[in-house]
Design a protein around this motif. Structure first.
Motif, PDB file in Angstrom:
ATOM      1  N   GLN A   1      17.263  44.756  37.954  1.00  0.00           N
ATOM      2  CA  GLN A   1      16.360  45.844  37.576  1.00  0.00           C
ATOM      3  C   GLN A   1      15.767  45.603  36.187  1.00  0.00           C
ATOM      4  OE1 GLN A   1      15.269  48.094  39.612  1.00  0.00           O
ATOM      5  NE2 GLN A   1      16.584  47.206  41.190  1.00  0.00           N
ATOM      6  N   GLU A   2      16.541  45.035  35.290  1.00  0.00           N
ATOM      7  CA  GLU A   2      16.031  44.726  33.951  1.00  0.00           C
ATOM      8  C   GLU A   2      14.964  43.634  34.026  1.00  0.00           C
ATOM      9  OE1 GLU A   2      15.499  45.137  29.958  1.00  0.00           O
ATOM     10  OE2 GLU A   2      16.671  46.405  31.281  1.00  0.00           O
TER      11      GLU A   2
ATOM     12  N   ASP B   1      19.735  40.381  28.685  1.00  0.00           N
ATOM     13  CA  ASP B   1      19.196  41.036  29.877  1.00  0.00           C
ATOM     14  C   ASP B   1      20.056  40.759  31.107  1.00  0.00           C
ATOM     15  OD1 ASP B   1      17.069  42.079  28.442  1.00  0.00           O
ATOM     16  OD2 ASP B   1      15.843  40.290  28.779  1.00  0.00           O
TER      17      ASP B   1
ATOM     18  N   TYR C   1      13.099  42.987  36.663  1.00  0.00           N
ATOM     19  CA  TYR C   1      11.940  43.607  37.303  1.00  0.00           C
ATOM     20  C   TYR C   1      11.144  44.444  36.310  1.00  0.00           C
ATOM     21  CZ  TYR C   1      13.905  42.277  41.833  1.00  0.00           C
ATOM     22  OH  TYR C   1      14.390  41.582  42.902  1.00  0.00           O
ATOM     23  N   ARG C   2      11.839  45.102  35.396  1.00  0.00           N
ATOM     24  CA  ARG C   2      11.158  45.891  34.362  1.00  0.00           C
ATOM     25  C   ARG C   2      10.328  44.967  33.467  1.00  0.00           C
ATOM     26  NH1 ARG C   2      11.454  47.061  29.300  1.00  0.00           N
ATOM     27  NH2 ARG C   2      13.356  45.876  28.928  1.00  0.00           N
TER      28      ARG C   2
ATOM     29  N   GLU D   1       7.184  43.894  35.296  1.00  0.00           N
ATOM     30  CA  GLU D   1       6.166  44.938  35.295  1.00  0.00           C
ATOM     31  C   GLU D   1       5.511  45.087  33.924  1.00  0.00           C
ATOM     32  OE1 GLU D   1       8.185  48.299  36.859  1.00  0.00           O
ATOM     33  OE2 GLU D   1       8.324  47.410  38.871  1.00  0.00           O
ATOM     34  N   LYS D   2       6.278  44.862  32.877  1.00  0.00           N
ATOM     35  CA  LYS D   2       5.722  44.920  31.524  1.00  0.00           C
ATOM     36  C   LYS D   2       4.668  43.821  31.344  1.00  0.00           C
ATOM     37  CE  LYS D   2       7.267  44.732  26.733  1.00  0.00           C
ATOM     38  NZ  LYS D   2       8.427  44.547  25.859  1.00  0.00           N
TER      39      LYS D   2
END
Length: 100
Positions: A58-59, A50, A61-62, A65-66
């Motif tokens: 951004q990865e 990652d 942050y993704r 959020e997951k």
């Protein structure tokens, strides 16, 4: 006569208390993951790959959020179980007033 009563009054009350606590805790965790809290960084399931992406933040942050969505889903499940426990409490109270 078929009844939906499957737990006693004390177990149902305990289920309500645990459900309320679980919903509050998981909603707060979901909010904190959603705002990308740095304190919860250790709880994000990232790998070394990652960080080798073109845009590593951004990865990450993704992934935050997951985990946030997972917390909200778990809170909804706790709310459903709390509703079930509440129904059990009501059925137990109704059983007390029924004549045998």
């Amino acid at each position: 006569m078929v009844t939906l009563l499957c737990c006693g009054p004390k177990m149902a009350a305990c289920g309500i208390v645990l459900s309320i606590w679980g919903v509050i805790m998981l909603v707060l965790l979901g909010i904190f993951f959603n705002v990308h809290s740095a304190v919860l960084f250790e709880d994000v399931p990232f790998t070394e790959n990652d960080f080798q992406d073109k845009n590593p933040p951004q990865e990450i942050y993704r992934l935050y959020e997951k985990v946030s969505y997972n917390c909200f889903i778990a809170a909804a499940i706790y709310a459903l179980l709390g509703g079930f426990s509440f129904c059990q409490v009501r059925l137990n109270k109704r059983k007390e007033y029924m004549v045998r």
